[in-house]
Design a protein around this motif. Structure first.
Motif, PDB file in Angstrom:
ATOM      1  N   ARG A 251       0.723  -1.152  -0.067  1.00 46.29           N
ATOM      2  CA  ARG A 251       0.105   0.041   0.032  1.00 46.29           C
ATOM      3  C   ARG A 251       0.773   1.306  -0.172  1.00 46.29           C
TER       4      ARG A 251
ATOM      5  N   ASP B   7      -1.695   5.790   2.909  1.00 43.79           N
ATOM      6  CA  ASP B   7      -3.214   5.289   2.915  1.00 43.79           C
ATOM      7  C   ASP B   7      -3.326   4.652   4.140  1.00 43.79           C
TER       8      ASP B   7
ATOM      9  N   SER C 102      -3.960  -1.576   6.198  1.00 45.83           N
ATOM     10  CA  SER C 102      -4.303  -0.461   6.155  1.00 45.83           C
ATOM     11  C   SER C 102      -4.495   0.409   7.530  1.00 45.83           C
TER      12      SER C 102
END
Length: 379
Positions: A31, A35, A360
């Motif tokens: 990622r 984010d 995340s």
């Protein structure tokens, strides 16, 4: 299948692992670090990072607790430390900074004990907490179980937001023939503020602490940079195993209580950003940092780090440890870093590790695959 190892014919024991013995494994996804969220919320209080500053005089003063709050973390003030014993502790901090550098120097230990013989003053507890509150950040203070009954009313009247009961080890079933022990379950039930309690080092004691109504449990015993408990008492709980065991207790307690979530907070043995990453990977919701923050320029220890065990009046079991100062607190926590050894930009490293492995947020990252890699501890 039993995971116990035969130590000798009369004793078996589980194999336990430190954070140095484990490694995290990248997944199939990566990622963008921007984010990734490392936000943390406990009870009604939200933070931009899953970090508590340890209630140690070398780490947290009212000023550094305020700075921690403004940077998005939670600074916890030691309410049995120099700031609640002396109106102006700075001359004492200056003296501690020039004591002998020999960790085993009896004269230095004796002087430290003498400095901490001054009585705790309730009015100083009130004024120190008020100073933090007036700055507009979340207010947290810490007492040991032995002092909680004596001073908790003062702490609550001062307007503390989060109350921490922290000791070398804290149990829900302390037994004494001479004094009335603190009834944690009754005590926490009667308070109007969330309580974080510990340390705990295993599944069963942590589960009992969760049943008292604690909002969070501190995980750790004898693993900090300053402690000599392992040498003095022979007691030690490797952190990777301790965190994983207590994370399992959290899951079982959720089932038992109908969904009540208790935060697991790793406390001790995390001097670098990689240690923080692995502590969360093992199941911690947040970390309590001592030596990692004692390296900040604002730290009151002036490059030295010590805990309450170092000045115990009868059985001191902690060292004063000399640490390198790496930069301002902002740089230590958020960067930019100018060091390659994981001692600064701690939160940037956590965010990048989560991004590199495809997660995340912190709760998702707790599910990451890990490997046992004991060869790392020799590197």
């Amino acid at each position: 299948m039993s995971n116990e190892i035969e130590i000798g014919r009369g004793k078996r024991g589980r194999r336990a692992y430190s954070l140095d013995d484990v490694a995290i494994v990248p997944s199939r996804r990566t990622r963008d670090p921007q984010d990734v969220s490392i936000n943390w919320q406990i009870d009604a209080y939200q933070f931009e990072m899953p970090v508590m500053g340890a209630p140690m005089d070398s780490v947290m003063s009212p000023a550094t607790a305020i700075a921690m709050g403004r940077l998005g973390g939670l600074g916890v003030l030691n309410l049995e430390g120099l700031w609640t014993r002396y109106e102006d502790p700075q001359p004492l901090l200056d003296e501690i900074a020039v004591l002998s550098e020999d960790n085993f120097n009896p004269a230095a230990t004796r002087r430290l004990q003498e400095i901490y013989e001054a009585p705790i003053q309730a009015e100083l507890i009130t004024s120190r907490l008020a100073e933090v509150r007036d700055a507009g950040v979340t207010v947290a203070g810490s007492l040991t179980p032995q002092r909680t009954q004596e001073f908790y009313k003062t702490v609550l009247a001062a307007g503390v937001d989060i109350f921490v009961i922290r000791g070398t080890t804290v149990s829900a079933e302390h037994v004494s023939k001479t004094v009335e022990p603190l009834n944690l379950k009754q005590f926490i039930y009667e308070l109007d503020v969330p309580v974080i309690v510990g340390g705990a080092a295993g599944y069963t004691p942590a589960l009992h602490l969760m049943r008292t109504g604690a909002a969070g449990v501190l995980v750790g015993f004898g693993g900090g940079a300053t402690t000599t408990t392992r040498r003095a008492l022979g007691i030690h709980a490797p952190m990777a195993t301790a965190i994983a065991d207590i994370a399992e207790a959290r899951r079982d307690y959720m089932d038992e209580s109908g969904g009540r979530y208790v935060h697991v907070i790793a406390d001790g043995g995390m001097g670098t950003s990689g240690d923080i990453v692995k502590a969360i990977a093992m199941g911690a919701d947040a970390v309590m940092l001592g030596s990692a923050l004692a390296r900040a320029e604002e730290a009151p220890g002036q490059g030295w780090h010590w805990g309450q065990e170092a000045h115990h009046s009868e059985l001191p079991r902690g060292d004063r440890v000399r640490l390198d100062t790496v930069g301002p607190l902002q740089e230590v926590l958020w960067g930019p870093s100018h060091h390659t050894n994981g001692t600064s930009n701690l939160m940037g490293a956590l965010r990048r590790a989560m991004a590199t492995t495809g997660y995340s947020d912190v709760k998702a990252f707790q599910r990451i695959e890990v490997l046992v890699a004991p060869y790392l501890s020799a590197m």
